[in-house]
Design an enzyme around this catalytic site. Structure first.
Site, PDB file in Angstrom:
ATOM      1  N   LEU A  35     -39.843  -0.093  30.455  1.00  0.00           N
ATOM      2  CA  LEU A  35     -38.684  -0.345  31.307  1.00  0.00           C
ATOM      3  C   LEU A  35     -37.418   0.253  30.725  1.00  0.00           C
ATOM      4  O   LEU A  35     -36.472   0.539  31.454  1.00  0.00           O
ATOM      5  CB  LEU A  35     -38.500  -1.861  31.505  1.00  0.00           C
ATOM      6  CG  LEU A  35     -39.684  -2.594  32.160  1.00  0.00           C
ATOM      7  CD1 LEU A  35     -39.418  -4.092  32.187  1.00  0.00           C
ATOM      8  CD2 LEU A  35     -39.918  -2.065  33.560  1.00  0.00           C
ATOM      9  N   VAL A  43     -38.481  -2.217  25.684  1.00  0.00           N
ATOM     10  CA  VAL A  43     -38.913  -3.258  26.614  1.00  0.00           C
ATOM     11  C   VAL A  43     -39.964  -2.664  27.548  1.00  0.00           C
ATOM     12  O   VAL A  43     -39.751  -1.589  28.119  1.00  0.00           O
ATOM     13  CB  VAL A  43     -37.733  -3.821  27.421  1.00  0.00           C
ATOM     14  CG1 VAL A  43     -38.205  -4.943  28.337  1.00  0.00           C
ATOM     15  CG2 VAL A  43     -36.642  -4.327  26.488  1.00  0.00           C
ATOM     16  N   ASP A 149     -21.378 -12.084  25.870  1.00  0.00           N
ATOM     17  CA  ASP A 149     -21.527 -10.704  26.354  1.00  0.00           C
ATOM     18  C   ASP A 149     -21.908 -10.699  27.836  1.00  0.00           C
ATOM     19  O   ASP A 149     -22.812  -9.974  28.256  1.00  0.00           O
ATOM     20  CB  ASP A 149     -22.573  -9.959  25.523  1.00  0.00           C
ATOM     21  CG  ASP A 149     -22.406  -8.439  25.619  1.00  0.00           C
ATOM     22  OD1 ASP A 149     -21.349  -7.983  26.091  1.00  0.00           O
ATOM     23  OD2 ASP A 149     -23.330  -7.708  25.231  1.00  0.00           O
TER      24      ASP A 149
END
Length: 737
Positions: A35, A43, A149
């Protein structure tokens, strides 16, 4: 190959604070596709063999201790969270010195991914995303956790339209209700003022970031996205809170929600729980509109991919290599046996609008012809050919023989250039030296063909091109004269887009109005730099300036030879560029031209240029990020988990006591800025800044003090001067000096 040290799984489990499952993950999950790269690893999308459940697996190498240290925070947060609006954590595995972290898969991607497809999001969709994100933040804040974040890239959606908070790599645990953080962490454009100023902050910093994210969803980009990140860090605490650009197209309740989130004073800013009662959040729209949004984006992406595939299939490519020995009659005309090789690469479009042809021939007389013809246009200047030869001028008989050989070898070649108009020749092409100082900026040396060489190969080139193109009879006489070199020898090389504005590298104002760089007077490293008189205005250096030493530079072996200019070879002609070493400063908007080993001019500036591995400096620069981890005290100043850092700072040789000291002589920022700008009024207006920027100026003062007061070797002097120039450039960028 070095043998990796065995890892004790139990110790790793204790270090991470979560159990490591003993099973082999490859026997449980089937990896399907990558991904992307996450904050600390790759990932992958995977499927559970038993139940078919789709998951996301983050794989991290255990050789990277910093990555393990950072990912430990994410695992510890995720393992303790169990809430619909938080990405679910399924477990961790150990295999082949790698840590496998299995998490929930969100097939809709992030909000930032959606904005790449549809540019902006509707107000109803923004209301739903903000409501679900506030639910997740409220859950975190109740358990004394801060995300730190929040941005579009960390808000995920699944196929059902459910919103999930992700990427807890910088999240922090609050150990009691009254404790607050004071570390500089986050992404600059979404960062709250109190975080930048390193004041005490809590979960309300996430509320500010959500307000910036709401503007990002409405307008496609966060506020100040066209400003350099280091500049944004300085702007956010001082300027007014951001707002929507075009307020006429958005409702009053949406604008009020943003203003509440972006309240400068954190004491007056509402909490996530309070904002859940805001009118804008109390929408009655179902989550199905978010699932429709995800589905529409996927459809657009699939349609775009189909169009790209169709475009690629429309092009017809053909490549073939032909080797042919001349016939007996041809051999009689030429006493030598000639074997011809030809390689032809053609691309034909059905409409004939884009036709490309490349013909490469080689025979025993060592002549090479490379021809590229673009599509026929009314302007013949768009068509050009390049002729390169290694043979001596042939006799008339040899020319005739060469013609017949080329015709024989290319008889079966068909090319779309047969329909093109004859090109007019350029006569009396001058012979140019590839390294001539007068023409160094005009034409690449490898593409220069002398006039006598062009005359020598005209017959051979013409025959090859015309036979390959299957030209008609009315072009017989014209094509013999039409193989020319169409390089424009009298035009200097120009570069475009050298000042394109991007969030990474915006153009910064400069006092220079010419195209040349300032040439500094050489200094003696052993004596250091002398302080200038404070009454004398100090001329600012440009970011491209270098401070050379008097030590002669010999045998600089680099694939890209660098030419150092002195005062004797400066040409005042505006068409000639100064060839100088490339500055490591990130603020330069000026293109530097340098030559490679073949004498070909090469542009090293610009935002899109990439340096090949062979063009890297021979010695590692002191402007690189230090490989060693910093001490604990320095970590408090320049944190490794901070999203925005100064990668060129080498801080291991700076005393922690020096940076942490509050003594006035270590905090005389005015004297440091005086060396960069002669206007005292301007300096006095710039002295209100965060301790983070103060430490940057401390580092500058430290290196300048060494340069001026300590004896150094020539190498040490050059390295220290480079650090001073880098730091000075960054400070000038922040303060716009």
């Amino acid at each position: 190959m070095a043998i990796k040290k065995p890892i004790n799984v139990k110790q790793l489990s204790d270090k991470l604070g979560v159990p490591i499952l003993p099973d082999d993950p490859q026997t449980i999950y089937h990896i399907q596709e990558r991904l992307g790269k996450g904050s600390f690893g790759q990932v992958f999308k995977a499927v559970h063999f038993a139940n078919g459940k789709v998951v996301a697996i983050k794989i991290i190498s255990l050789d990277d201790q910093e990555a393990i240290k950072d990912v430990r925070k994410e695992i510890s947060i995720l393992a303790e969270c169990n809430y619909p609006n938080i990405v679910q954590y399924f477990g961790s595995y150990f295999k082949d010195h790698q840590l496998w972290i299995v998490m929930e898969y969100c097939g809709g991607g992030s909000v930032s991914d959606l904005l790449q497809v549809i540019d902006t999001i509707s107000e109803d969709e923004i209301a739903l995303i903000c409501r679900e994100a506030l639910k997740g933040l409220n859950y975190l804040h109740e358990f004394k956790k801060i995300h730190r974040d929040i941005k579009g890239g960390n808000i995920l959606l699944n196929d059902r339209g459910e919103v999930k908070l992700a990427d807890f790599g910088v999240s922090a645990q609050l150990f009691n209700t009254f404790s607050k953080r004071n570390t500089f962490v986050g992404t600059p454009y979404w960062m709250a003022p109190e975080v930048i100023q390193e004041n005490k902050y809590d979960g309300k910093a996430d509320v500010w970031s959500l307000g910036i994210t709401a503007i990002e969803m409405a307008e496609g980009l966060p506020p100040n996205s066209n400003v350099h990140p280091m500049r944004v860090i300085f702007m956010i605490p001082r300027e007014e809170s951001p707002a929507l650009t075009d307020k006429s197209i958005w409702s009053d309740k949406f604008q009020d929600f943003i203003s509440k989130c972006l309240t400068k004073d954190p004491a007056e800013r509402p909490t996530a729980k309070e904002l859940l009662n805001h009118e804008f959040i109390q929408t009655k729209k179902p989550l199905s509109i978010l699932s429709d949004l995800v589905e529409n984006c996927k459809t657009l992406i699939n349609n775009s991919s189909m169009f790209e595939d169709e475009d690629e299939e429309e092009g017809n490519y053909s490549t073939f290599v032909e080797k042919k020995t001349p016939s007996d009659d041809e051999k009689e005309n030429n006493n030598n046996t000639v074997t011809n090789y030809s390689t032809v690469i053609t691309k034909d479009d059905d409409d004939g609008s884009n036709n490309y042809s490349t013909v490469i021939t080689k025979d025993e007389m060592y002549s090479t012809v490379i021809t590229k013809d673009d599509a026929q246009t009314d302007d013949d200047n768009n068509n050009f050919s390049t002729v390169i030869t290694k043979e001596d001028p042939p006799t008339d008989e040899e020319s005739d023989s060469s013609c017949s050989s080329s015709s024989s070898s290319s008889r079966n070649i068909t090319s779309p250039i047969s329909k093109r108009k004859p090109r007019q020749p350029i006569t009396n092409s001058p012979k140019i030296s590839p390294i001539s100082s007068n023409n160094i900026n005009k034409i690449p040396a490898d593409n220069v063909v002398s006039s006598n060489q062009a005359t020598t190969t005209t017959t051979t080139t013409t025959t090859t091109t015309t036979t390959a193109a299957s030209t008609t009879t009315d072009q017989d006489e014209g094509d013999v004269k039409n193989i020319v070199n169409k390089f424009q020898l009298n035009k200097p090389i120009t570069s475009s887009n050298s000042t394109s504005v991007t969030p990474q590298k915006p153009p910064f104002p400069s006092n220079n109005t010419t195209t040349t760089s300032n040439i500094n007077t050489p200094i003696k490293p052993s004596n250091g730099l002398k302080k200038s008189n404070s009454n004398t205005p100090v001329q600012l250096k440009t970011s491209g300036d270098k401070t050379p030493t008097t030590t002669p530079l010999k045998n600089i072996s680099n694939n890209n030879s660098v030419i150092y200019n002195n005062s004797n070879n400066i040409n005042n002609n505006n068409n000639n560029n100064i060839i100088a070493p490339k500055s490591p400063s990130p603020t330069t908007g000026q293109k530097i031209i340098k030559t490679n080993s073949g004498g070909v001019l090469k542009s090293s500036g610009g935002l899109s240029s990439k340096r090949s591995p062979s063009s890297k400096p021979k010695h590692s620069s002191s402007s690189k990020e230090p490989k060693e981890s910093l001490s604990e005290n320095l970590q408090n100043i320049y944190r490794n988990d901070c999203t925005i850092q100064l990668p060129f700072l080498t801080l291991n040789n700076i005393s922690s006591d020096y940076l942490l000291s509050i003594d006035y002589r270590y905090n005389d920022f005015k004297s440091s800025l005086d060396d960069l700008c002669a206007d005292p009024n301007l300096i006095s207006s710039k002295l209100s800044f965060s301790p983070y920027i103060g430490n940057l100026i401390k580092s500058l003062s430290y290196h300048k003090d060494i340069q001026e007061n300590e004896l150094m070797t020539p190498k040490e002097s050059v390295q220290n001067t480079k650090i001073v120039n880098d730091l000075s450039s960054t400070v000038k960028t922040i303060f716009r000096l």
